[in-house]
Design a protein around this motif. Structure first.
Motif, PDB file in Angstrom:
ATOM      1  N   THR A   1       0.819  -1.210   0.000  1.00  0.00           N
ATOM      2  CA  THR A   1       0.000   0.000   0.000  1.00  0.00           C
ATOM      3  C   THR A   1       0.854   1.260   0.000  1.00  0.00           C
ATOM      4  O   THR A   1       0.559   2.227  -0.709  1.00  0.00           O
ATOM      5  CB  THR A   1      -0.926   0.008   1.228  1.00  0.00           C
ATOM      6  N   ALA A   2       1.927   1.253   0.802  1.00  0.00           N
ATOM      7  CA  ALA A   2       2.762   2.452   0.953  1.00  0.00           C
ATOM      8  C   ALA A   2       3.497   2.815  -0.329  1.00  0.00           C
ATOM      9  O   ALA A   2       4.002   3.941  -0.445  1.00  0.00           O
ATOM     10  CB  ALA A   2       3.769   2.245   2.087  1.00  0.00           C
TER      11      ALA A   2
ATOM     12  N   VAL B   1      -3.094  -3.468  -5.872  1.00  0.00           N
ATOM     13  CA  VAL B   1      -2.435  -3.143  -4.606  1.00  0.00           C
ATOM     14  C   VAL B   1      -2.902  -4.122  -3.535  1.00  0.00           C
ATOM     15  O   VAL B   1      -4.079  -4.469  -3.477  1.00  0.00           O
ATOM     16  CB  VAL B   1      -2.716  -1.680  -4.189  1.00  0.00           C
ATOM     17  N   ASN B   2      -1.966  -4.585  -2.735  1.00  0.00           N
ATOM     18  CA  ASN B   2      -2.259  -5.495  -1.638  1.00  0.00           C
ATOM     19  C   ASN B   2      -1.368  -5.142  -0.459  1.00  0.00           C
ATOM     20  O   ASN B   2      -0.530  -4.239  -0.551  1.00  0.00           O
ATOM     21  CB  ASN B   2      -2.000  -6.946  -2.044  1.00  0.00           C
ATOM     22  N   GLN B   3      -1.531  -5.860   0.621  1.00  0.00           N
ATOM     23  CA  GLN B   3      -0.548  -5.762   1.685  1.00  0.00           C
ATOM     24  C   GLN B   3       0.683  -6.557   1.267  1.00  0.00           C
ATOM     25  O   GLN B   3       0.629  -7.418   0.391  1.00  0.00           O
ATOM     26  CB  GLN B   3      -1.136  -6.291   2.987  1.00  0.00           C
ATOM     27  N   THR B   4       1.803  -6.259   1.920  1.00  0.00           N
ATOM     28  CA  THR B   4       3.082  -6.830   1.493  1.00  0.00           C
ATOM     29  C   THR B   4       3.067  -8.349   1.430  1.00  0.00           C
ATOM     30  O   THR B   4       3.528  -8.943   0.443  1.00  0.00           O
ATOM     31  CB  THR B   4       4.203  -6.351   2.439  1.00  0.00           C
ATOM     32  N   HIS B   5       2.556  -9.006   2.460  1.00  0.00           N
ATOM     33  CA  HIS B   5       2.611 -10.469   2.471  1.00  0.00           C
ATOM     34  C   HIS B   5       1.781 -11.075   1.352  1.00  0.00           C
ATOM     35  O   HIS B   5       2.164 -12.095   0.765  1.00  0.00           O
ATOM     36  CB  HIS B   5       2.168 -11.007   3.839  1.00  0.00           C
ATOM     37  N   GLU B   6       0.659 -10.431   0.990  1.00  0.00           N
ATOM     38  CA  GLU B   6      -0.154 -10.936  -0.108  1.00  0.00           C
ATOM     39  C   GLU B   6       0.552 -10.733  -1.438  1.00  0.00           C
ATOM     40  O   GLU B   6       0.474 -11.584  -2.338  1.00  0.00           O
ATOM     41  CB  GLU B   6      -1.512 -10.232  -0.110  1.00  0.00           C
ATOM     42  N   ALA B   7       1.241  -9.590  -1.569  1.00  0.00           N
ATOM     43  CA  ALA B   7       1.980  -9.321  -2.801  1.00  0.00           C
ATOM     44  C   ALA B   7       3.087 -10.357  -3.010  1.00  0.00           C
ATOM     45  O   ALA B   7       3.275 -10.870  -4.124  1.00  0.00           O
ATOM     46  CB  ALA B   7       2.568  -7.911  -2.758  1.00  0.00           C
ATOM     47  N   TYR B   8       3.814 -10.690  -1.948  1.00  0.00           N
ATOM     48  CA  TYR B   8       4.864 -11.712  -2.063  1.00  0.00           C
ATOM     49  C   TYR B   8       4.270 -13.077  -2.409  1.00  0.00           C
ATOM     50  O   TYR B   8       4.827 -13.815  -3.230  1.00  0.00           O
ATOM     51  CB  TYR B   8       5.670 -11.795  -0.768  1.00  0.00           C
TER      52      TYR B   8
ATOM     53  N   SER C   1       6.203  -3.758   7.384  1.00  0.00           N
ATOM     54  CA  SER C   1       6.647  -3.063   8.590  1.00  0.00           C
ATOM     55  C   SER C   1       7.020  -4.044   9.702  1.00  0.00           C
ATOM     56  O   SER C   1       7.930  -3.773  10.489  1.00  0.00           O
ATOM     57  CB  SER C   1       5.572  -2.083   9.072  1.00  0.00           C
ATOM     58  N   GLN C   2       6.335  -5.199   9.775  1.00  0.00           N
ATOM     59  CA  GLN C   2       6.697  -6.191  10.789  1.00  0.00           C
ATOM     60  C   GLN C   2       8.067  -6.784  10.481  1.00  0.00           C
ATOM     61  O   GLN C   2       8.882  -7.005  11.388  1.00  0.00           O
ATOM     62  CB  GLN C   2       5.640  -7.295  10.857  1.00  0.00           C
ATOM     63  N   THR C   3       8.339  -7.028   9.209  1.00  0.00           N
ATOM     64  CA  THR C   3       9.666  -7.521   8.814  1.00  0.00           C
ATOM     65  C   THR C   3      10.735  -6.495   9.157  1.00  0.00           C
ATOM     66  O   THR C   3      11.819  -6.846   9.635  1.00  0.00           O
ATOM     67  CB  THR C   3       9.699  -7.830   7.304  1.00  0.00           C
ATOM     68  N   ALA C   4      10.420  -5.207   8.939  1.00  0.00           N
ATOM     69  CA  ALA C   4      11.374  -4.143   9.274  1.00  0.00           C
ATOM     70  C   ALA C   4      11.658  -4.122  10.773  1.00  0.00           C
ATOM     71  O   ALA C   4      12.807  -3.926  11.197  1.00  0.00           O
ATOM     72  CB  ALA C   4      10.840  -2.788   8.810  1.00  0.00           C
ATOM     73  N   LEU C   5      10.619  -4.319  11.588  1.00  0.00           N
ATOM     74  CA  LEU C   5      10.826  -4.354  13.038  1.00  0.00           C
ATOM     75  C   LEU C   5      11.698  -5.544  13.427  1.00  0.00           C
ATOM     76  O   LEU C   5      12.606  -5.415  14.256  1.00  0.00           O
ATOM     77  CB  LEU C   5       9.483  -4.437  13.759  1.00  0.00           C
TER      78      LEU C   5
ATOM     79  N   MET D   1       5.796  -8.841 -10.981  1.00  0.00           N
ATOM     80  CA  MET D   1       6.717  -8.014 -10.199  1.00  0.00           C
ATOM     81  C   MET D   1       5.956  -7.329  -9.082  1.00  0.00           C
ATOM     82  O   MET D   1       4.753  -7.083  -9.197  1.00  0.00           O
ATOM     83  CB  MET D   1       7.390  -6.953 -11.092  1.00  0.00           C
ATOM     84  N   ILE D   2       6.651  -7.065  -7.991  1.00  0.00           N
ATOM     85  CA  ILE D   2       6.008  -6.346  -6.892  1.00  0.00           C
ATOM     86  C   ILE D   2       6.907  -5.209  -6.422  1.00  0.00           C
ATOM     87  O   ILE D   2       8.138  -5.287  -6.524  1.00  0.00           O
ATOM     88  CB  ILE D   2       5.672  -7.273  -5.704  1.00  0.00           C
TER      89      ILE D   2
END
Length: 390
Positions: A139-140, A167-174, A265-269, A184-185
């Motif tokens: 999304t970001a 557009v999806n959340q990161t985990h769905e895109a992966y 963001s969870q992966t970043a944390l 591509m994402i």
């Protein structure tokens, strides 16, 4: 006669019991189906009290004995109040706004009137034709790759949830990338589990850095804490620092929210924490229909004692919530300038990710994004380009 009267009362009691059970079952079904499961104890308690009260009345237990009446209704009142606590708390809790529920994705949809996508000063040197690369992403980053779409894709409808560009959340895109549902994402780097998932499918993820962004922490705007150190952040999310007073704030327990597993963001944390164990996140009971319950990591809710995290662009440019404030980390505010000059300590690259080496139109798109034109678009869209960060 007395026996017949007593038998009649028993029959009436059974009839009333069946009636109460029937309507209580219907009400419980409605409550569970609507997701308001926190009302279930109150519904059951009210039904039981109603029935017991009726039985005591028809059998004359209360007859000319006000003391018994007072005792019964005192106990009933205590039970009802106790069962009301959770619904009342839930009602107040629902009044607390969530940070990530305020983004209208459609304002960034390509080729729509008055969208908020940025434009280059001149026509791009690349225009793609069929087959168009299927794009997904976080999304970001949607405002960026939607702008790329508007510049180099043919003009037509690109619904953000059902088209070549979604557009999806990161985990769905992966997940979509790993299982071949997209080419591509645009996303932050993958988590360890996403890398493992790709390897299990015989895929090696190929990451092409295209810009830089800041990972930020934020609190309620009324919180008097304005900055934290990296060590304090780690202490909070390890569960070692539990009160704002320990980091210069007021005497109030810290409510440290987390994001779902494998989100960007969870992966970043998790990357930030390194070898420091991450504490268990706050959880909420979420109805899944028909009364089912799952425990899920809470979305950030803007309590006065809460802390959450996201990416700078998402917070500043998309959500624009004036009720939160970004914290300085190690005395440095998260701005484009501090990302550019590498003084903000939690800045990292974001990527175009492909399943293996890019080819064809996917490769052409990536090369254009890395070109002077593409990097100018990254910068103009509000992110920090690789070139300006060098």
């Amino acid at each position: 006669m007395e026996n017949k009267s007593y038998l009649g009362k028993i029959v009436i009691s059974i009839f009333v019991l069946l009636t109460v059970c029937f309507f209580t079952f219907i009400l419980l079904f409605i409550v569970a189906f609507s997701g308001n499961i926190h009302y279930i104890p109150l519904v059951i308690a009210a039904a039981v009290i109603l029935y017991i009260g009726f039985v005591l009345v028809i059998f004359d237990v209360f007859y000319k004995n006000s003391k018994r009446v007072k005792i019964f209704w005192t106990i009933a009142g205590i039970v009802l109040v106790a069962c009301t606590v959770q619904p009342v708390y839930k009602w107040f809790d629902d009044r607390v706004p969530t940070v990530d529920s305020e983004v209208n994705i459609y304002q960034y949809e390509p080729f729509t009137d008055k969208n908020e996508l940025v434009q280059l000063d001149k026509k791009p040197t690349l225009k793609l034709a069929e087959p168009l690369p299927q794009i997904d992403g976080a999304t970001a980053l949607y405002p960026l790759y939607a702008a790329i779409t508007e510049h180099i894709y043919p003009e037509k409808e690109y619904n953000p949830y059902k088209s070549e560009v979604v557009v999806n959340q990161t985990h769905e895109a992966y997940t979509n990338l790993i299982f071949g549902n997209t080419d591509m994402i645009f996303a932050a780097g993958p988590s360890d589990s996403q890398i493992n998932q790709a390897e299990q499918q015989g895929i090696k993820l190929h990451l092409t850095p295209i810009g830089k962004e800041a990972f930020v922490f934020f609190v309620n705007s009324k919180n008097n804490v304005n900055h934290l150190s990296l060590d304090q952040i780690k202490g909070i999310y390890a569960g070692k620092i539990t009160n704002w007073e320990e980091v210069g704030g007021k005497d109030d327990a810290i409510r440290a929210f987390q994001r779902p597993q494998d989100s960007g963001s969870q992966t970043a944390l998790q990357r930030l924490m390194g070898d420091t164990p991450l504490m268990e996140a706050p959880t909420e009971d979420i109805a899944t229909g028909m009364g089912g319950i799952i425990n899920e990591v809470s979305q950030y809710k803007n309590y006065k004692n809460a802390i959450g995290y996201t990416f700078r662009y998402y917070s500043n440019e998309m959500v624009k919530n004036k009720e939160i404030k970004l914290l300085e980390i190690n005395g440095v505010a998260p701005t484009r300038e501090t990302i550019r000059n590498n003084t903000y300590p939690i800045a990292s690259e974001f990527y175009i990710v492909t399943a293996g080496e890019p080819t064809g139109n996917v490769k052409k798109l990536i090369e254009w994004v890395l070109s002077e034109e593409g990097q100018a678009l990254v910068e103009k869209a509000g992110y920090v380009s690789l070139k300006s960060a060098e």
